[in-house]
Design an enzyme around this catalytic site. Structure first.
Site, PDB file in Angstrom:
ATOM      1  N   ARG A 126       0.854  -1.191   0.000  1.00 15.71           N
ATOM      2  CA  ARG A 126       0.000   0.000   0.000  1.00 15.71           C
ATOM      3  C   ARG A 126       0.890   1.242   0.000  1.00 15.71           C
ATOM      4  O   ARG A 126       1.724   1.397   0.890  1.00 15.71           O
ATOM      5  CB  ARG A 126      -0.902  -0.022   1.240  1.00 15.71           C
ATOM      6  CG  ARG A 126      -1.683   1.253   1.436  1.00 15.71           C
ATOM      7  CD  ARG A 126      -2.636   1.200   2.637  1.00 15.71           C
ATOM      8  NE  ARG A 126      -3.288   2.487   2.745  1.00 15.71           N
ATOM      9  CZ  ARG A 126      -3.232   3.304   3.813  1.00 15.71           C
ATOM     10  NH1 ARG A 126      -2.595   2.932   4.913  1.00 15.71           N
ATOM     11  NH2 ARG A 126      -3.816   4.459   3.795  1.00 15.71           N
TER      12      ARG A 126
ATOM     13  N   HIS B 117      -3.016  10.945   1.011  1.00 17.05           N
ATOM     14  CA  HIS B 117      -2.409  10.709   2.320  1.00 17.05           C
ATOM     15  C   HIS B 117      -1.767  12.027   2.774  1.00 17.05           C
ATOM     16  O   HIS B 117      -0.563  12.107   2.999  1.00 17.05           O
ATOM     17  CB  HIS B 117      -1.402   9.563   2.250  1.00 17.05           C
ATOM     18  CG  HIS B 117      -1.127   8.903   3.578  1.00 17.05           C
ATOM     19  ND1 HIS B 117      -1.276   7.552   3.797  1.00 17.05           N
ATOM     20  CD2 HIS B 117      -0.708   9.414   4.756  1.00 17.05           C
ATOM     21  CE1 HIS B 117      -0.949   7.263   5.057  1.00 17.05           C
ATOM     22  NE2 HIS B 117      -0.597   8.376   5.660  1.00 17.05           N
TER      23      HIS B 117
ATOM     24  N   ASN C 121      -6.974   8.736   3.240  1.00 17.26           N
ATOM     25  CA  ASN C 121      -6.392   8.116   4.425  1.00 17.26           C
ATOM     26  C   ASN C 121      -6.724   8.950   5.666  1.00 17.26           C
ATOM     27  O   ASN C 121      -6.311  10.107   5.763  1.00 17.26           O
ATOM     28  CB  ASN C 121      -4.869   8.018   4.307  1.00 17.26           C
ATOM     29  CG  ASN C 121      -4.248   7.391   5.553  1.00 17.26           C
ATOM     30  OD1 ASN C 121      -4.448   6.202   5.810  1.00 17.26           O
ATOM     31  ND2 ASN C 121      -3.538   8.168   6.356  1.00 17.26           N
ATOM     32  N   GLU C 122      -7.460   8.366   6.597  1.00 15.80           N
ATOM     33  CA  GLU C 122      -7.676   8.957   7.923  1.00 15.80           C
ATOM     34  C   GLU C 122      -8.207  10.384   7.876  1.00 15.80           C
ATOM     35  O   GLU C 122      -7.515  11.346   8.269  1.00 15.80           O
ATOM     36  CB  GLU C 122      -6.373   8.911   8.731  1.00 15.80           C
ATOM     37  CG  GLU C 122      -5.827   7.519   8.925  1.00 15.80           C
ATOM     38  CD  GLU C 122      -4.627   7.466   9.859  1.00 15.80           C
ATOM     39  OE1 GLU C 122      -4.054   8.524  10.172  1.00 15.80           O
ATOM     40  OE2 GLU C 122      -4.276   6.361  10.303  1.00 15.80           O
TER      41      GLU C 122
ATOM     42  N   ASN D 112      -7.220   1.745  10.044  1.00 14.17           N
ATOM     43  CA  ASN D 112      -5.890   1.892  10.644  1.00 14.17           C
ATOM     44  C   ASN D 112      -6.074   1.883  12.155  1.00 14.17           C
ATOM     45  O   ASN D 112      -6.866   2.660  12.691  1.00 14.17           O
ATOM     46  CB  ASN D 112      -5.242   3.207  10.230  1.00 14.17           C
ATOM     47  CG  ASN D 112      -4.933   3.255   8.734  1.00 14.17           C
ATOM     48  OD1 ASN D 112      -5.050   2.248   8.039  1.00 14.17           O
ATOM     49  ND2 ASN D 112      -4.552   4.417   8.243  1.00 14.17           N
TER      50      ASN D 112
ATOM     51  N   TYR E  85      -4.087   1.604  16.053  1.00 16.26           N
ATOM     52  CA  TYR E  85      -2.812   1.634  16.774  1.00 16.26           C
ATOM     53  C   TYR E  85      -2.915   1.386  18.272  1.00 16.26           C
ATOM     54  O   TYR E  85      -2.012   0.804  18.858  1.00 16.26           O
ATOM     55  CB  TYR E  85      -2.090   2.966  16.527  1.00 16.26           C
ATOM     56  CG  TYR E  85      -1.490   3.056  15.135  1.00 16.26           C
ATOM     57  CD1 TYR E  85      -0.266   2.464  14.854  1.00 16.26           C
ATOM     58  CD2 TYR E  85      -2.167   3.695  14.105  1.00 16.26           C
ATOM     59  CE1 TYR E  85       0.289   2.516  13.581  1.00 16.26           C
ATOM     60  CE2 TYR E  85      -1.618   3.749  12.818  1.00 16.26           C
ATOM     61  CZ  TYR E  85      -0.388   3.160  12.568  1.00 16.26           C
ATOM     62  OH  TYR E  85       0.158   3.199  11.307  1.00 16.26           O
TER      63      TYR E  85
ATOM     64  N   GLU F 201      -3.359  -0.305   8.256  1.00 15.53           N
ATOM     65  CA  GLU F 201      -2.181   0.053   9.061  1.00 15.53           C
ATOM     66  C   GLU F 201      -2.312  -0.518  10.460  1.00 15.53           C
ATOM     67  O   GLU F 201      -3.374  -0.443  11.078  1.00 15.53           O
ATOM     68  CB  GLU F 201      -2.014   1.573   9.221  1.00 15.53           C
ATOM     69  CG  GLU F 201      -1.584   2.309   7.984  1.00 15.53           C
ATOM     70  CD  GLU F 201      -1.462   3.814   8.208  1.00 15.53           C
ATOM     71  OE1 GLU F 201      -1.223   4.251   9.354  1.00 15.53           O
ATOM     72  OE2 GLU F 201      -1.615   4.550   7.223  1.00 15.53           O
TER      73      GLU F 201
HETATM   74  C1  PNW Z   1      -1.160   7.310  10.819  1.00 12.00           C
HETATM   75  N1  PNW Z   1      -3.350  10.043  16.284  1.00 12.00           N
HETATM   76  O1  PNW Z   1      -1.106   8.558  11.460  1.00 12.00           O
HETATM   77  C2  PNW Z   1      -0.805   7.610   9.381  1.00 12.00           C
HETATM   78  O2  PNW Z   1      -1.667   7.046   8.424  1.00 12.00           O
HETATM   79  C3  PNW Z   1       0.630   7.363   9.047  1.00 12.00           C
HETATM   80  O3  PNW Z   1       1.011   8.215   7.994  1.00 12.00           O
HETATM   81  C4  PNW Z   1       1.481   7.512  10.292  1.00 12.00           C
HETATM   82  O4  PNW Z   1       2.859   7.425  10.023  1.00 12.00           O
HETATM   83  C5  PNW Z   1       1.055   6.416  11.264  1.00 12.00           C
HETATM   84  O5  PNW Z   1      -0.343   6.445  11.500  1.00 12.00           O
HETATM   85  C6  PNW Z   1       1.771   6.484  12.607  1.00 12.00           C
HETATM   86  O6  PNW Z   1       1.492   7.675  13.277  1.00 12.00           O
HETATM   87  C7  PNW Z   1      -1.674   8.859  12.667  1.00 12.00           C
HETATM   88  O7  PNW Z   1      -2.966  11.058  16.868  1.00 12.00           O
HETATM   89  C8  PNW Z   1      -1.226  10.008  13.301  1.00 12.00           C
HETATM   90  O8  PNW Z   1      -4.270   9.332  16.796  1.00 12.00           O
HETATM   91  C9  PNW Z   1      -1.783  10.401  14.484  1.00 12.00           C
HETATM   92  C10 PNW Z   1      -2.781   9.645  15.063  1.00 12.00           C
HETATM   93  C11 PNW Z   1      -3.247   8.495  14.433  1.00 12.00           C
HETATM   94  C12 PNW Z   1      -2.673   8.096  13.236  1.00 12.00           C
END
Ligand code: PNW
Length: 460
Positions: A76, A120, A165-166, A295, A297, A368
């Protein structure tokens, strides 16, 4: 763990243009809002920029060879809008087209499916100056023009498209907290930007479906990001707070795509700060994603903050908290990544189940998931034990979700290579291969070898 995954499960890895390409002003590329934002003192850690990044622009062949060696089936990446249309609209830059043709062809020659994100975050700077970026009334149409150029040039070979994206990050971090480009701080603008991002997505999908999909036979969808929100106690108010937090985070962008409109709780709480869709727009939005791109995390506890506004008014990792009356926290028992994001695999499983239930079990692609840890070199290799443990935990949790009937069809590690982490610059390392901010090194990581093992074990 591997037995849970369907045989045709897509195992991949992801990147984005501004974070890896470099070559920021080469071969006719126009400036993006991130090129400009990085030059403003204080915006990016240590004044880092993506001007060179991983120099991927000049290293296609060896980077695709790394992917192949890892056993990836899918990659991707995103297209830099300002490489294709240097002024955001109008004249097409053929050298930009040639770059992505070369990348796509190299991937296909190596048996790797391209998954292409159209946006993105690197909006052409011209559009920020001329039409107020994502706040402008014409932006959805201008995005659709750009999308058409991409479908027309690459759609014969690209069969998996992601529009945006997001949108949450663009809206909240770009227009609310102002920590990402274009750096606006506001309590109202995120909802305007979010609205236009949704319309841009819907219009581009409508165009693809009428003009390209019948012949090109690809799929198209949107990728949203969301953490899990766990009620801190079993009280009804905390359960409602966690639900509300998820609705303000994910349903903000997913409800319009699946039901045609925003969640009721957002309409109630935001009143006329939340723009409204016309009936025609609702129709265009409803059903506008062939798959659910996610995505994911991290996880946080949610507590009702209705009677505790002084804490709730500080924005946290969940949006504009004052609008939600939710306080967020993490458990001291949870391990953290170097981004200070808590590692909670069961949160991923619960989020997947929440999505399956709310949206009638759509096909989900995790576009992601990953973690940042500093690299410690052992005999010239990165022995990244923490990253292997992270992936084991999350991939096991995803397997468990699949066992309960959730329709997860793919998983992309963020990121293929360590890269420019937006406002954090190069301070935190993600991914499989380690890249010095200005060097050309790619050093193998133990996690890459482990991931190859997972892919091999699940090979069709
Ligand atoms: C995502 N938050 O970013 C993006 O899609 C990527 O480009 C990035 O490198 C990756 O996650 C890691 O950060 C985010 O604050 C940035 O919750 C900030 C947040 C979530 C995702």
């Amino acid at each position: 763990m591997s037995q849970h995954f369907p045989k045709d499960f897509i195992w991949g890895s992801a990147t984005s243009a501004y974070q890896i390409e470099g070559a920021w002003n080469e071969d006719g590329k126009g400036p993006s809002i991130w090129d400009v934002f990085c030059l403003i003192p204080g915006k990016v850690h240590e004044g880092d920029t993506g001007a060179i990044a991983c120099n991927h622009y000049h290293r296609i062949a060896e980077d695709v060879a790394l992917m192949k060696a890892m056993g990836l089936k899918a990659y991707r990446f995103s297209i830099a809008w300002a490489r294709i249309l240097p002024a955001g609209r109008g004249a097409v830059n053929q050298q930009g087209i040639a770059f992505y043709n070369k990348l796509i062809n190299e991937l296909l020659a190596n048996g790797i499916q391209p998954w292409v994100t159209l946006y993105h975050w690197d909006l052409p700077a011209a559009l920020e100056f001329e039409i107020d970026g994502w706040l402008g009334k014409d932006i959805a149409d201008v995005f659709t023009e750009y999308a058409e150029v991409c479908f027309a040039h690459f759609g014969d070979r690209v069969k998996n498209w992601i529009t945006i994206n997001e949108a949450w990050v663009v809206a909240i971090l770009g227009y609310g907290h102002g920590v990402f480009a274009p750096g606006k701080k506001s309590t109202d603008l995120p909802y305007v930007a979010g609205h236009n991002l949704l319309l841009a997505h819907a219009k581009a999908v409508a165009l693809y479906r009428t003009k390209f999909q019948p012949l090109q036979l690809g799929t198209i969808g949107i990728t949203n990001n969301c953490d899990w929100r766990e009620p801190f106690t079993n009280s009804e108010v905390d359960k409602a707070a966690a639900q509300r937090a998820l609705e303000f985070f994910l349903a903000w962008f997913a409800d319009p795509v699946y039901t045609g409109d925003y969640p009721a709780v957002m309409k109630e709480r935001l009143g006329d700060r939340l723009p409204t869709f016309t009936d025609a727009e609702k129709k265009l939005l409803k059903g506008s994603s062939d798959f659910f791109g996610l995505n994911h995390y991290t996880t946080m506890y949610a507590v009702d903050a209705t009677n505790n506004k002084e804490q709730g008014s500080v924005y946290g990792n969940g949006g504009l908290s004052a609008d939600q009356d939710v306080n967020l926290s993490i458990s001291p028992d949870w391990k953290l990544t170097d981004m200070q994001w808590a590692i909670v695999p069961w949160g991923c499983k619960k989020l997947l189940q929440w999505i399956a239930e709310r949206y009638n079990n759509p096909p989900i692609f995790i576009t992601e998931n990953g973690c940042a840890f500093d690299d410690k070199l052992v005999d010239g290799k990165v022995d990244d034990i923490e990253r292997v443990a992270f992936f084991k935990g999350y991939i096991t949790a995803i397997g468990e979700a699949i066992d309960t009937g959730v329709n997860v069809q793919g998983y992309f590690i963020w990121s293929l290579m360590d890269n420019f982490e937006w406002a954090s610059g190069y301070a935190k390392k993600f991914g499989i291969h380690y890249v010095e901010k200005d060097s050309l090194n790619r050093i193998p990581k133990a996690s890459a070898i482990w991931y190859k093992g997972v892919i091999d074990a699940n090979a069709v």
